[in-house]
Design a protein around this motif. Structure first.
Motif, mmCIF file in Angstrom:
data_model
loop_
_atom_site.group_PDB
_atom_site.id
_atom_site.type_symbol
_atom_site.label_atom_id
_atom_site.label_comp_id
_atom_site.label_asym_id
_atom_site.label_seq_id
_atom_site.Cartn_x
_atom_site.Cartn_y
_atom_site.Cartn_z
ATOM 1 N N GLY A 1 -5.897 4.248 -3.725
ATOM 2 C CA GLY A 1 -6.076 3.610 -5.025
ATOM 3 C C GLY A 1 -5.993 2.095 -4.921
ATOM 4 N N ILE A 2 -5.026 1.595 -4.138
ATOM 5 C CA ILE A 2 -4.885 0.140 -3.949
ATOM 6 C C ILE A 2 -6.108 -0.420 -3.226
ATOM 7 C CG2 ILE A 2 -3.477 -1.691 -2.934
ATOM 8 C CD1 ILE A 2 -2.114 -0.201 -5.226
ATOM 9 N N ILE B 1 -11.182 -4.711 -8.916
ATOM 10 C CA ILE B 1 -10.598 -4.260 -10.184
ATOM 11 C C ILE B 1 -9.133 -4.681 -10.247
ATOM 12 C CG2 ILE B 1 -9.935 -2.229 -11.540
ATOM 13 C CD1 ILE B 1 -12.397 -0.815 -10.364
ATOM 14 N N ASP B 2 -8.747 -5.301 -11.332
ATOM 15 C CA ASP B 2 -7.360 -5.706 -11.539
ATOM 16 C C ASP B 2 -6.839 -5.010 -12.794
ATOM 17 O OD1 ASP B 2 -4.903 -6.865 -11.860
ATOM 18 O OD2 ASP B 2 -5.613 -8.942 -11.678
ATOM 19 N N PHE B 3 -5.918 -4.058 -12.613
ATOM 20 C CA PHE B 3 -5.404 -3.291 -13.743
ATOM 21 C C PHE B 3 -4.566 -4.143 -14.693
ATOM 22 C CE2 PHE B 3 -5.447 0.917 -11.159
ATOM 23 C CZ PHE B 3 -6.817 1.025 -11.404
ATOM 24 N N ASN B 4 -4.158 -5.309 -14.247
ATOM 25 C CA ASN B 4 -3.299 -6.154 -15.090
ATOM 26 C C ASN B 4 -4.108 -7.009 -16.061
ATOM 27 O OD1 ASN B 4 -0.861 -5.302 -13.854
ATOM 28 N ND2 ASN B 4 -1.314 -6.637 -12.104
ATOM 29 N N TYR C 1 0.822 -1.210 0.000
ATOM 30 C CA TYR C 1 0.000 0.000 0.000
ATOM 31 C C TYR C 1 0.862 1.267 0.000
ATOM 32 C CZ TYR C 1 -3.588 -3.385 1.210
ATOM 33 O OH TYR C 1 -4.434 -4.460 1.175
ATOM 34 N N GLY D 1 -9.131 0.881 -3.157
ATOM 35 C CA GLY D 1 -10.260 0.950 -4.076
ATOM 36 C C GLY D 1 -10.295 -0.221 -5.036
ATOM 37 N N LYS D 2 -9.131 -0.646 -5.535
ATOM 38 C CA LYS D 2 -9.066 -1.807 -6.427
ATOM 39 C C LYS D 2 -9.594 -3.057 -5.727
ATOM 40 C CE LYS D 2 -5.111 -2.372 -8.511
ATOM 41 N NZ LYS D 2 -3.634 -2.380 -8.688
ATOM 42 N N GLU D 3 -9.212 -3.234 -4.463
ATOM 43 C CA GLU D 3 -9.674 -4.401 -3.705
ATOM 44 C C GLU D 3 -11.172 -4.312 -3.426
ATOM 45 O OE1 GLU D 3 -7.274 -5.356 -0.260
ATOM 46 O OE2 GLU D 3 -5.518 -4.401 -1.138
#
Length: 524
Positions: free
Chosen positions: A511-512, A520-523, A491, A514-516
């Motif tokens: 941001g990290i 959402i997985d940016f990869n 983080y 929020g992805k969890e």
């Protein structure tokens, strides 16, 4: 409302004032105790009658845990009866007995830990009560704040609405409404009323606002903490930090003639919380001798005497262990963080933990876990805080299953809506830190340090905790240098591994998270 006075037993006089007498009575049917104020109206005084009726109207309009509970009122034979909650003691009586009850012979002797704690709690609740009046719309000025009108509720009976508080305000005979939105000079015009010794200087000129109550609170605070602002003597070394802090606060509350510059109650509360943690952490506590030596109680067994641990630890970190506890006296559940300091000095941890306690004391409980109290005991620092039953980490682990979703499936509208609310409140919490002056960087934002509160009175559920790594950031300084490598991987923002960063490092952490939260997985 018409009430038959025969419904009550023989009245016992407990107080008398300019507007009437107050009696303690017992209801014949329920055996409940009440206070009944009786006021006889002189045939020639309409102004007197209007003031008393104003008190009834004020009590009706401010039904709250912060004000003595109003039940009903009635007129019988030109006499007004006001039935209210019975409070067994006033602050005046407590101040008269307090020093002796805690084994002090004179105000010159420093308070021991328990008397200090009780005094802090009383002043905090008194500030909260007056803050409630001042934040009503329109504001209410009490205009007669004094120890006689500050009442102690019978909280341990569990039979009233104030079962979690000790302090409530009484006697609203002189209270008045103040509307600051009126854009005329008359907005400050009020009658010169009150009790000498507690009246602010500007009241005698008839032009004042709610800050006159702040002046009265300062006088009460001086009596409560045995602080004489006029005395020239210096404070004892073992109480200098606390008394210096409180003295500065009380002095600002008496600011005159620039009375508009006096702080608001919420500002005094924030400073009071900051002062409160100084005494237990710096004072060498000596045992308190009660009942002529029959009982020895000291700060060294405060935790064991006041709390029951409810199961295993609910959290562990680099700086300590957190327990869910129940207070033996008020029955409420709290979280207590226990941090053991190295016996042979500090590795920097002691300063960081003390900093965490000080940070919590100053921050708003709307966005940050509520701080209650802290004390040092056998080289262990205890921080008593609000208990929040769940962290965001636990919620993230259970969320998909709770909404009947396989982890790879898209969210349904309701789960998406809940996730949006959580993220919105999280952003508001961090925004609050970044808008402070100076700004505060949390530096360890992660799901474990985001708690879900059960208290929905504020219409919020998300709060931040664990300020052991938090630091202040002054954007006006040419150097934005901070300790490098502080936080929890993954983080931490990349710039944290350099020593030049600012509050935007918290934004990276958000941001990290929020992805969890939204899966959402940016990869991908």
């Amino acid at each position: 409302q018409s009430v038959n006075t025969d419904e009550f037993g023989k009245p016992e006089l407990i107080g008398r004032g300019g507007f009437g007498a107050v009696y303690k009575v017992k209801h014949n049917s329920s055996d409940e105790l009440y206070a009944i104020k009786t006021v006889t109206f002189p045939a020639s005084s309409d102004a007197h009658k209007q003031r008393v009726l104003n008190e009834v109207k004020s009590l009706e309009n401010v039904r709250s845990k912060y004000v003595v509970q109003y039940y009903t009122s009635w007129i019988d034979n030109n006499r007004l009866y006001i039935q209210m909650e019975y409070c067994p003691q006033s602050l005046r009586k407590l101040l008269a007995d307090k020093a002796l009850a805690f084994g002090r012979q004179s105000p010159d002797e420093p308070m021991n830990a328990f008397e200090y704690f009780i005094s802090c709690e009383i002043f905090k609740e008194l500030l909260e009560s007056v803050q409630y009046l001042h934040e009503l719309n329109p504001r209410v000025i009490h205009r007669d704040l004094k120890p006689d009108n500050v009442l102690l509720t019978n909280t341990l009976s569990g039979n009233n609405n104030n079962s979690r508080r000790f302090i409530t305000l009484g006697d609203f005979g002189l209270a008045t409404v103040h509307d600051p939105s009126r854009h005329t000079d008359s907005r400050y015009q009020h009658s010169a009323v009150g009790t000498r010794g507690y009246i602010a200087p500007e009241v005698f000129k008839g032009r004042y606002n709610h800050k006159s109550d702040i002046y009265s609170l300062s006088i009460i605070g001086q009596e409560l903490f045995d602080i004489d602002l006029q005395a020239s003597k210096s404070f004892e070394a073992n109480e200098s930090l606390f008394k210096s802090c409180m003295s500065q606060t009380l002095e600002k509350m008496m600011s005159s003639p620039r009375w508009t510059q006096r702080p608001e109650c919420r500002e005094v509360l924030a400073k009071h919380n900051e002062c409160e943690i100084l005494q237990p952490m710096t004072n060498n506590i000596t045992p308190m001798d009660l009942n002529n030596g029959q009982s020895q109680v000291s700060q060294n067994n405060s935790y064991r005497n006041n709390f029951d641990e409810l199961g295993d630890p609910i959290g562990r970190g680099g700086f300590g262990t957190v327990f869910k506890v129940r207070h033996k006296w008020d029955g409420n559940v709290y979280a207590v963080k226990k941090v053991t300091f190295p016996v042979n000095g500090s590795d920097g941890r002691q300063q960081r933990v003390l900093k965490e306690a000080q940070s919590l004391a100053k921050l708003s409980p709307q966005y940050v876990v509520r701080y209650h109290y802290s004390w040092l005991e056998d080289n262990v620092l205890y921080i008593q805080m609000e208990y929040c039953p769940q962290s965001l980490r636990k919620l993230l682990a259970d969320k998909a299953l709770a909404f009947g979703r396989q982890s790879v499936k898209p969210m349904k509208p309701f789960e998406y809506y809940i996730s949006c609310i959580i993220f919105k409140e999280l952003l508001e919490c961090v925004k609050y830190l970044h808008k402070l002056d100076p700004q505060v960087i949390h530096r360890d934002l992660k799901p474990e340090n985001i708690l879900i509160s059960q208290n929905l009175r504020s219409n919020r559920c998300v709060k931040l905790c664990d300020f052991g790594l938090a630091t202040e950031h002054n954007p006006n300084r040419l150097s934005a240098s901070h300790t490098l490598g502080v936080g929890t991987f993954p983080y931490m923002a990349p710039e944290v591994f350099d020593d030049k960063y600012n509050p935007k490092s918290d934004i990276y952490s958000l941001g990290i998270i929020g992805k969890e939260l939204f899966g959402i997985d940016f990869n991908l």
